[in-house]
Design a protein around this motif. Sequence first.
Motif, PDB file in Angstrom:
ATOM      1  N   ALA A  65       0.486  -1.076  -0.253  1.00 37.97           N
ATOM      2  CA  ALA A  65       0.188  -0.315  -0.204  1.00 37.97           C
ATOM      3  C   ALA A  65       0.975   1.387   0.311  1.00 37.97           C
ATOM      4  O   ALA A  65       0.668   2.264  -0.787  1.00 37.97           O
ATOM      5  N   SER A  66       1.409   1.343   0.841  1.00 41.40           N
ATOM      6  CA  SER A  66       2.202   2.503   1.336  1.00 41.40           C
ATOM      7  C   SER A  66       3.655   2.853  -0.161  1.00 41.40           C
ATOM      8  O   SER A  66       4.116   4.417  -0.839  1.00 41.40           O
ATOM      9  N   VAL A  67       3.876   1.699  -1.425  1.00 41.30           N
ATOM     10  CA  VAL A  67       4.976   1.750  -2.341  1.00 41.30           C
ATOM     11  C   VAL A  67       3.983   1.864  -3.309  1.00 41.30           C
ATOM     12  O   VAL A  67       4.246   2.497  -4.433  1.00 41.30           O
ATOM     13  N   TYR A  68       2.858   1.489  -3.348  1.00 45.28           N
ATOM     14  CA  TYR A  68       1.501   1.597  -4.795  1.00 45.28           C
ATOM     15  C   TYR A  68       0.962   2.577  -4.921  1.00 45.28           C
ATOM     16  O   TYR A  68       0.058   3.204  -5.708  1.00 45.28           O
ATOM     17  N   GLY A  69       0.275   3.031  -3.631  1.00 47.03           N
ATOM     18  CA  GLY A  69      -1.366   4.087  -2.872  1.00 47.03           C
ATOM     19  C   GLY A  69      -2.464   3.764  -3.622  1.00 47.03           C
ATOM     20  O   GLY A  69      -2.557   2.382  -4.252  1.00 47.03           O
ATOM     21  N   GLY A  70      -2.988   4.753  -3.329  1.00 46.67           N
ATOM     22  CA  GLY A  70      -4.525   4.340  -3.620  1.00 46.67           C
ATOM     23  C   GLY A  70      -5.414   3.636  -3.457  1.00 46.67           C
ATOM     24  O   GLY A  70      -5.099   2.579  -2.044  1.00 46.67           O
ATOM     25  N   TRP A  71      -6.081   2.238  -3.659  1.00 47.62           N
ATOM     26  CA  TRP A  71      -7.019   1.173  -3.233  1.00 47.62           C
ATOM     27  C   TRP A  71      -6.126   0.128  -3.951  1.00 47.62           C
ATOM     28  O   TRP A  71      -5.709   0.050  -5.423  1.00 47.62           O
ATOM     29  N   ILE A  72      -6.381  -1.072  -3.681  1.00 46.14           N
ATOM     30  CA  ILE A  72      -4.619  -2.208  -4.002  1.00 46.14           C
ATOM     31  C   ILE A  72      -5.948  -3.506  -3.517  1.00 46.14           C
ATOM     32  O   ILE A  72      -6.834  -3.749  -2.052  1.00 46.14           O
ATOM     33  N   ALA A  73      -5.969  -4.408  -4.416  1.00 47.69           N
ATOM     34  CA  ALA A  73      -5.664  -5.905  -3.807  1.00 47.69           C
ATOM     35  C   ALA A  73      -4.769  -6.496  -3.612  1.00 47.69           C
ATOM     36  O   ALA A  73      -4.106  -6.587  -4.569  1.00 47.69           O
ATOM     37  N   TYR A  74      -4.751  -7.378  -2.370  1.00 43.48           N
ATOM     38  CA  TYR A  74      -3.257  -7.530  -2.278  1.00 43.48           C
ATOM     39  C   TYR A  74      -3.267  -9.585  -2.201  1.00 43.48           C
ATOM     40  O   TYR A  74      -4.058 -10.123  -1.038  1.00 43.48           O
ATOM     41  N   GLN A  75      -2.790 -10.710  -2.688  1.00 44.94           N
ATOM     42  CA  GLN A  75      -2.260 -11.377  -1.740  1.00 44.94           C
ATOM     43  C   GLN A  75      -0.780 -11.623  -1.251  1.00 44.94           C
ATOM     44  O   GLN A  75       0.013 -10.792  -2.311  1.00 44.94           O
ATOM     45  N   THR A  76      -0.211 -11.561  -0.493  1.00 45.80           N
ATOM     46  CA  THR A  76       1.087 -11.783   0.121  1.00 45.80           C
ATOM     47  C   THR A  76       1.976 -13.175  -1.394  1.00 45.80           C
ATOM     48  O   THR A  76       1.433 -14.132  -1.480  1.00 45.80           O
ATOM     49  N   PHE A  77       3.228 -13.342  -0.643  1.00 43.64           N
ATOM     50  CA  PHE A  77       4.690 -14.066  -1.061  1.00 43.64           C
ATOM     51  C   PHE A  77       4.581 -15.543  -0.538  1.00 43.64           C
ATOM     52  O   PHE A  77       4.122 -15.003   0.549  1.00 43.64           O
ATOM     53  N   ASP A  78       5.616 -16.218  -0.701  1.00 45.00           N
ATOM     54  CA  ASP A  78       5.421 -17.708  -0.335  1.00 45.00           C
ATOM     55  C   ASP A  78       6.744 -17.496  -0.031  1.00 45.00           C
ATOM     56  O   ASP A  78       7.721 -17.241  -0.700  1.00 45.00           O
ATOM     57  N   LYS A  79       6.486 -17.601   1.673  1.00 41.06           N
ATOM     58  CA  LYS A  79       8.034 -16.874   2.410  1.00 41.06           C
ATOM     59  C   LYS A  79       8.630 -18.058   2.881  1.00 41.06           C
ATOM     60  O   LYS A  79       9.999 -17.424   3.132  1.00 41.06           O
ATOM     61  N   LYS A  80       8.152 -19.378   2.127  1.00 40.66           N
ATOM     62  CA  LYS A  80       9.560 -20.161   2.953  1.00 40.66           C
ATOM     63  C   LYS A  80       9.551 -20.711   1.803  1.00 40.66           C
ATOM     64  O   LYS A  80      11.543 -20.475   1.719  1.00 40.66           O
ATOM     65  N   TRP A  81       9.467 -19.750   0.558  1.00 40.61           N
ATOM     66  CA  TRP A  81      10.480 -19.521  -0.553  1.00 40.61           C
ATOM     67  C   TRP A  81      11.750 -18.868  -0.645  1.00 40.61           C
ATOM     68  O   TRP A  81      12.381 -19.013  -1.207  1.00 40.61           O
ATOM     69  N   LEU A  82      10.754 -17.610  -0.050  1.00 44.23           N
ATOM     70  CA  LEU A  82      11.729 -15.993  -0.362  1.00 44.23           C
ATOM     71  C   LEU A  82      12.791 -16.391   0.661  1.00 44.23           C
ATOM     72  O   LEU A  82      14.205 -15.858   0.360  1.00 44.23           O
ATOM     73  N   LYS A  83      12.649 -16.723   1.579  1.00 45.01           N
ATOM     74  CA  LYS A  83      13.713 -17.045   2.610  1.00 45.01           C
ATOM     75  C   LYS A  83      14.929 -18.476   1.763  1.00 45.01           C
ATOM     76  O   LYS A  83      15.620 -18.040   2.455  1.00 45.01           O
ATOM     77  N   ARG A  84      14.508 -19.138   1.747  1.00 44.97           N
ATOM     78  CA  ARG A  84      15.372 -20.662   0.777  1.00 44.97           C
ATOM     79  C   ARG A  84      16.312 -19.782  -0.450  1.00 44.97           C
ATOM     80  O   ARG A  84      17.001 -19.745  -0.330  1.00 44.97           O
ATOM     81  N   GLU A  85      15.742 -18.626  -0.956  1.00 45.64           N
ATOM     82  CA  GLU A  85      15.991 -17.871  -2.013  1.00 45.64           C
ATOM     83  C   GLU A  85      17.511 -17.388  -1.371  1.00 45.64           C
ATOM     84  O   GLU A  85      18.442 -17.579  -1.964  1.00 45.64           O
ATOM     85  N   LEU A  86      16.563 -16.704  -0.480  1.00 49.53           N
ATOM     86  CA  LEU A  86      17.907 -15.362  -0.070  1.00 49.53           C
ATOM     87  C   LEU A  86      19.442 -16.361   0.293  1.00 49.53           C
ATOM     88  O   LEU A  86      19.908 -15.086   0.966  1.00 49.53           O
TER      89      LEU A  86
END
Length: 360
Positions: free
Chosen positions: A167-188
């Motif tokens: 919301a802080s990045v894109y502004g306005g009204w948004i519909a949002y779904q989160t990312f796969d956190k286990k995937w992100l942790k592994r990728e990092l």
Amino acid sequence: MITEQAPGKLYIAGEYAVLEQDCPAILVAVNQFIRVSITKSKSSTGSIHSKQYSQDSIHWVRRGAKMVIDNRDNPFEYILSAINLTERFCLEQHIKLRVYDLHVNSDLDSADGKKYGLGSSAAVTVATVKAILRFYNVPFSNELVYKLSAISHYSVQGNGSAGDIAASVYGGWIAYQTFDKKWLKRELTQKSLSEVVDEAWPGLKIQLLTPPEGMNLLIGWSQKPASTSRLVDETNANKAALNVEYKQFLQQSRKCVLRMIDGFEQGNIDLIKMQIRENRKLLQHFAQINQIAIEIPRLSKLINIAESFGGAAKTSGAGNGDCGIVITDEQTNINELEQQWRKNNVLPLDLHVHQVKLMQ
């Protein structure tokens, strides 16, 4: 001097469920901001300073690629995380790091320092990431800012969906779904930061919404600050024990929010209002099975007053304090509604939806 800002946010629907994959939420950015200004330091020592916490300014020095803090009591975890992650990204672009002074100023709290619940930690993370990238002359898109901010924020908070970051990045009204956190942790752990932010993140969806003509958003503050992280921790601890009921909540929340998105796409205020009321019921049941207080008495009063004027109302975010939101149409007597709020110790906030310039 370089100055970047990021708006605060409010959740409209889909709270708690949005922590899980494939469960959408709707958020809105509001026209209160955190501003981060950055200037090249005139010495070998940099500083981070906030007008809200002037007694807690911290100082740091550069040791190679690392920033070393000379302060044992540091209240600026999100700022520091944003700096460290963004500078890590800059190093991967072969940019020489420099020493600078950072100044932070926030509109997201009340005059006496109480938090409204507008996502100040997310906004300061986003504004810091943007300021650092600008300082190092790194071209950036909304997607890059979102991903760097989400990683930075999550590394400090340890929970959450990063919907407030979006919301802080894109502004306005948004519909949002989160990312796969286990995937992100592994990728990092396996790839460079540059590679990770350049990838498609599984599960992540950010959709800009257009509100129907004649729809208004009202915001009331309970004057009771709340801790989102603590409430999320409590509900996360109950997931296993509430397995079946938790899955039912997720399914029902998903269905409700998808219908609300349809309301935006159809320009149907009545459908949006109907789903606001449905989401309130789902959150009330969720609070009951988790034995937590989401809708405290003052928020119930806020909602009941709004409903008596024909508005559709509910808590916003984790609840237990902070704000309530109301969707109204052109038939609603907003002035009288807000007068009733004030009589019941609910403070109307003069906030409006903030649109952010689209960056590719």
